[in-house]
Design a protein around this motif. Structure first.
Motif, PDB file in Angstrom:
ATOM      1  N   ILE A 201       0.814  -1.209   0.000  1.00 52.72           N
ATOM      2  CA  ILE A 201       0.000   0.000   0.000  1.00 52.72           C
ATOM      3  C   ILE A 201       0.852   1.267   0.000  1.00 52.72           C
ATOM      4  O   ILE A 201       0.399   2.317  -0.458  1.00 52.72           O
ATOM      5  N   ASP A 202       2.078   1.189   0.506  1.00 53.45           N
ATOM      6  CA  ASP A 202       2.965   2.367   0.454  1.00 53.45           C
ATOM      7  C   ASP A 202       3.416   2.627  -0.982  1.00 53.45           C
ATOM      8  O   ASP A 202       3.479   3.780  -1.424  1.00 53.45           O
ATOM      9  N   VAL A 203       3.729   1.556  -1.699  1.00 52.67           N
ATOM     10  CA  VAL A 203       4.103   1.702  -3.114  1.00 52.67           C
ATOM     11  C   VAL A 203       2.903   2.220  -3.910  1.00 52.67           C
ATOM     12  O   VAL A 203       3.042   3.081  -4.783  1.00 52.67           O
ATOM     13  N   GLU A 204       1.721   1.706  -3.587  1.00 51.83           N
ATOM     14  CA  GLU A 204       0.517   2.165  -4.286  1.00 51.83           C
ATOM     15  C   GLU A 204       0.305   3.662  -4.083  1.00 51.83           C
ATOM     16  O   GLU A 204      -0.055   4.390  -5.017  1.00 51.83           O
ATOM     17  N   LEU A 205       0.531   4.135  -2.866  1.00 50.40           N
ATOM     18  CA  LEU A 205       0.391   5.562  -2.579  1.00 50.40           C
ATOM     19  C   LEU A 205       1.333   6.388  -3.447  1.00 50.40           C
ATOM     20  O   LEU A 205       0.932   7.404  -4.036  1.00 50.40           O
ATOM     21  N   GLN A 206       2.587   5.954  -3.548  1.00 54.27           N
ATOM     22  CA  GLN A 206       3.557   6.698  -4.352  1.00 54.27           C
ATOM     23  C   GLN A 206       3.198   6.653  -5.832  1.00 54.27           C
ATOM     24  O   GLN A 206       3.320   7.663  -6.545  1.00 54.27           O
ATOM     25  N   GLN A 207       2.732   5.501  -6.304  1.00 52.26           N
ATOM     26  CA  GLN A 207       2.340   5.392  -7.703  1.00 52.26           C
ATOM     27  C   GLN A 207       1.137   6.289  -7.998  1.00 52.26           C
ATOM     28  O   GLN A 207       1.047   6.906  -9.066  1.00 52.26           O
ATOM     29  N   ALA A 208       0.219   6.372  -7.045  1.00 54.78           N
ATOM     30  CA  ALA A 208      -0.940   7.256  -7.231  1.00 54.78           C
ATOM     31  C   ALA A 208      -0.487   8.711  -7.307  1.00 54.78           C
ATOM     32  O   ALA A 208      -0.999   9.490  -8.124  1.00 54.78           O
ATOM     33  N   ARG A 209       0.465   9.095  -6.478  1.00 55.77           N
ATOM     34  CA  ARG A 209       1.004  10.463  -6.531  1.00 55.77           C
ATOM     35  C   ARG A 209       1.607  10.743  -7.902  1.00 55.77           C
ATOM     36  O   ARG A 209       1.429  11.826  -8.477  1.00 55.77           O
ATOM     37  N   ASN A 210       2.351   9.759  -8.431  1.00 56.04           N
ATOM     38  CA  ASN A 210       2.959   9.931  -9.750  1.00 56.04           C
ATOM     39  C   ASN A 210       1.900  10.106 -10.837  1.00 56.04           C
ATOM     40  O   ASN A 210       2.036  10.963 -11.726  1.00 56.04           O
ATOM     41  N   LEU A 211       0.846   9.307 -10.767  1.00 54.54           N
ATOM     42  CA  LEU A 211      -0.206   9.397 -11.777  1.00 54.54           C
ATOM     43  C   LEU A 211      -0.974  10.710 -11.675  1.00 54.54           C
ATOM     44  O   LEU A 211      -1.297  11.331 -12.696  1.00 54.54           O
ATOM     45  N   VAL A 212      -1.258  11.142 -10.448  1.00 54.47           N
ATOM     46  CA  VAL A 212      -1.961  12.421 -10.273  1.00 54.47           C
ATOM     47  C   VAL A 212      -1.093  13.571 -10.781  1.00 54.47           C
ATOM     48  O   VAL A 212      -1.589  14.505 -11.426  1.00 54.47           O
ATOM     49  N   ALA A 213       0.217  13.502 -10.529  1.00 58.82           N
ATOM     50  CA  ALA A 213       1.130  14.543 -11.001  1.00 58.82           C
ATOM     51  C   ALA A 213       1.160  14.619 -12.525  1.00 58.82           C
ATOM     52  O   ALA A 213       1.440  15.676 -13.090  1.00 58.82           O
ATOM     53  N   ARG A 214       0.869  13.519 -13.176  1.00 63.14           N
ATOM     54  CA  ARG A 214       0.855  13.489 -14.645  1.00 63.14           C
ATOM     55  C   ARG A 214      -0.508  13.833 -15.220  1.00 63.14           C
ATOM     56  O   ARG A 214      -0.732  13.723 -16.424  1.00 63.14           O
ATOM     57  N   GLY A 215      -1.422  14.228 -14.350  1.00 65.47           N
ATOM     58  CA  GLY A 215      -2.668  14.810 -14.832  1.00 65.47           C
ATOM     59  C   GLY A 215      -3.790  13.850 -15.137  1.00 65.47           C
ATOM     60  O   GLY A 215      -4.658  14.176 -15.957  1.00 65.47           O
ATOM     61  N   ILE A 216      -3.822  12.675 -14.511  1.00 65.58           N
ATOM     62  CA  ILE A 216      -4.925  11.759 -14.792  1.00 65.58           C
ATOM     63  C   ILE A 216      -6.253  12.398 -14.382  1.00 65.58           C
ATOM     64  O   ILE A 216      -6.327  13.188 -13.453  1.00 65.58           O
ATOM     65  N   ASP A 217      -7.308  12.025 -15.091  1.00 67.02           N
ATOM     66  CA  ASP A 217      -8.651  12.511 -14.772  1.00 67.02           C
ATOM     67  C   ASP A 217      -9.341  11.636 -13.730  1.00 67.02           C
ATOM     68  O   ASP A 217     -10.230  12.100 -13.014  1.00 67.02           O
ATOM     69  N   ALA A 218      -8.975  10.339 -13.684  1.00 63.04           N
ATOM     70  CA  ALA A 218      -9.621   9.398 -12.772  1.00 63.04           C
ATOM     71  C   ALA A 218      -8.685   8.210 -12.577  1.00 63.04           C
ATOM     72  O   ALA A 218      -7.683   8.065 -13.287  1.00 63.04           O
ATOM     73  N   LEU A 219      -9.039   7.353 -11.614  1.00 63.84           N
ATOM     74  CA  LEU A 219      -8.136   6.261 -11.253  1.00 63.84           C
ATOM     75  C   LEU A 219      -8.926   4.988 -10.965  1.00 63.84           C
ATOM     76  O   LEU A 219      -9.976   5.027 -10.313  1.00 63.84           O
TER      77      LEU A 219
END
Length: 349
Positions: A115-133
């Motif tokens: 879940i810690d890796v998932e959190l970091q990956q989510a941060r990376n995706l949000v930083a790249r401008g995703i609209d949804a997850l």
């Protein structure tokens, strides 16, 4: 004949802008902009005209410029535990195919059930401008939910359906699926039953399946002790090791319930190599109904999970939500129990 320099052509294509497209198509820049951001808002004739010009020029809209004008990047992220899993790969392919029809791009990341890796990956995706997850299951870091809420990123959990929770979900009832399998095995007359489950850490789908299995076996008075309840990785080798551990003792199980089809393959292959006749000496059952399950000899009894439907529904939920619609928040997809050759009543002593 003089050949055009491909590098020069690429530079020229990149230098073409929305004004050039509008001029060549004989329309306003506003019309081209509407076409790029919402094609259905432009008449069919104009759509065809603008499309032809774009095809002829090789024009590609700049993602950042489109995002500024529409406040959308038309990009959806997905985080899965691993791509080394046939079910995830199959689901992601179906999702990507669906999103392509809606002019959305899929960005993929993995977290290895951490879940810690998932959190970091989510941060990376949000930083790249995703609209949804899209997220797998509902075992995650509390900070991740706050991150998505703060940034206004809608998300949906796939692989399970939990109407009692506030988070959108699309999937099967894993708990009930476990109960169905255990009830069937016990109903055949088996009382010496072992379970080889997938690792439970940060995997609420595997936890729910195991909970359903153990509940029914306990009710039937044949719940396995700790020596007959094993957890393994998603691999043939680890599943084979588990089978050898269970079958080398003086007292052998007559049935093994497996947490997924890959584990069932490993168990069944190892058992056959040890001289067991499946299903006369040992019944084996899995979950997922991968393509190989029907082709094995003997073919595998298993729970069929409609993977493609689940992932496409998840994608449709987010696309509809982003379009301002109000899709159903919790969507339960039905599973099927497929009885094949790997299970039978226990042999009489």
């Amino acid at each position: 004949m003089r050949k055009e320099n491909p590098d020069k052509s690429a530079v020229q294509a990149r230098s073409i802008g929305i004004r050039d497209i509008a001029r060549r198509a004989g329309v306003s820049t506003a019309t081209v902009s509407r076409f790029l951001n919402k094609p259905e808002s432009v008449g069919a004739d104009l759509r065809d005209k603008i499309s032809r010009v774009i095809d002829e020029t090789g024009y590609i809209p700049h993602a950042s410029a489109r995002a500024l004008s529409s406040r959308r990047t038309r990009t959806i992220g997905a985080i899965v535990p691993t791509v080394d899993n046939a079910m995830f790969a199959q689901g992601l392919q179906a999702l990507q195919s669906y999103l392509a029809t809606k002019d959305y791009l899929l960005l993929l990341a993995t977290n290895e059930y951490d879940i810690d890796v998932e959190l970091q990956q989510a941060r990376n995706l949000v930083a790249r401008g995703i609209d949804a997850l899209i997220l797998r299951g509902d075992e995650r870091h509390a900070i991740l939910r706050r991150l998505l809420e703060t940034n206004g990123i809608p998300f949906v959990n796939v692989g399970l359906c939990e109407p009692a929770k506030p988070y959108p979900s699309v999937g099967v009832d894993n708990y009930e699926a476990g109960r169905v399998v255990a009830r069937y095995i016990a109903g055949l007359g088996h009382r010496k039953i072992a379970v080889v489950a997938a690792h439970q850490r940060n995997n609420d789908r595997a936890q729910a399946r195991l909970r359903g299995i153990m509940e029914i076996l306990d009710q039937q008075g044949c719940a396995p002790g700790p020596d007959w309840l094993l957890q393994v990785d998603y691999s043939l080798a680890d599943a084979g090791d588990a089978a050898r551990t269970l079958l080398q003792g003086e007292s052998r199980p007559t049935a093994i319930i497996c947490g997924n089809d890959v584990i069932a393959y490993g168990v069944m292959l190892a058992a056959i190599r040890m001289g067991c006749d499946v299903p006369r000496d040992l019944s084996v059952v899995g979950f997922d109904d991968l393509d190989w399950s029907r082709h094995l000899i003997p073919s595998l009894t298993t729970i069929q999970i409609p993977t493609n439907e689940i992932w496409v529904r998840a994608g449709r939920y987010l696309v509809d939500l982003l379009a301002g619609q109000t899709p159903i928040k919790h969507q339960q997809v039905n599973f099927s129990f497929i009885i094949r050759e790997s299970t039978a009543p226990p042999a009489k002593d």
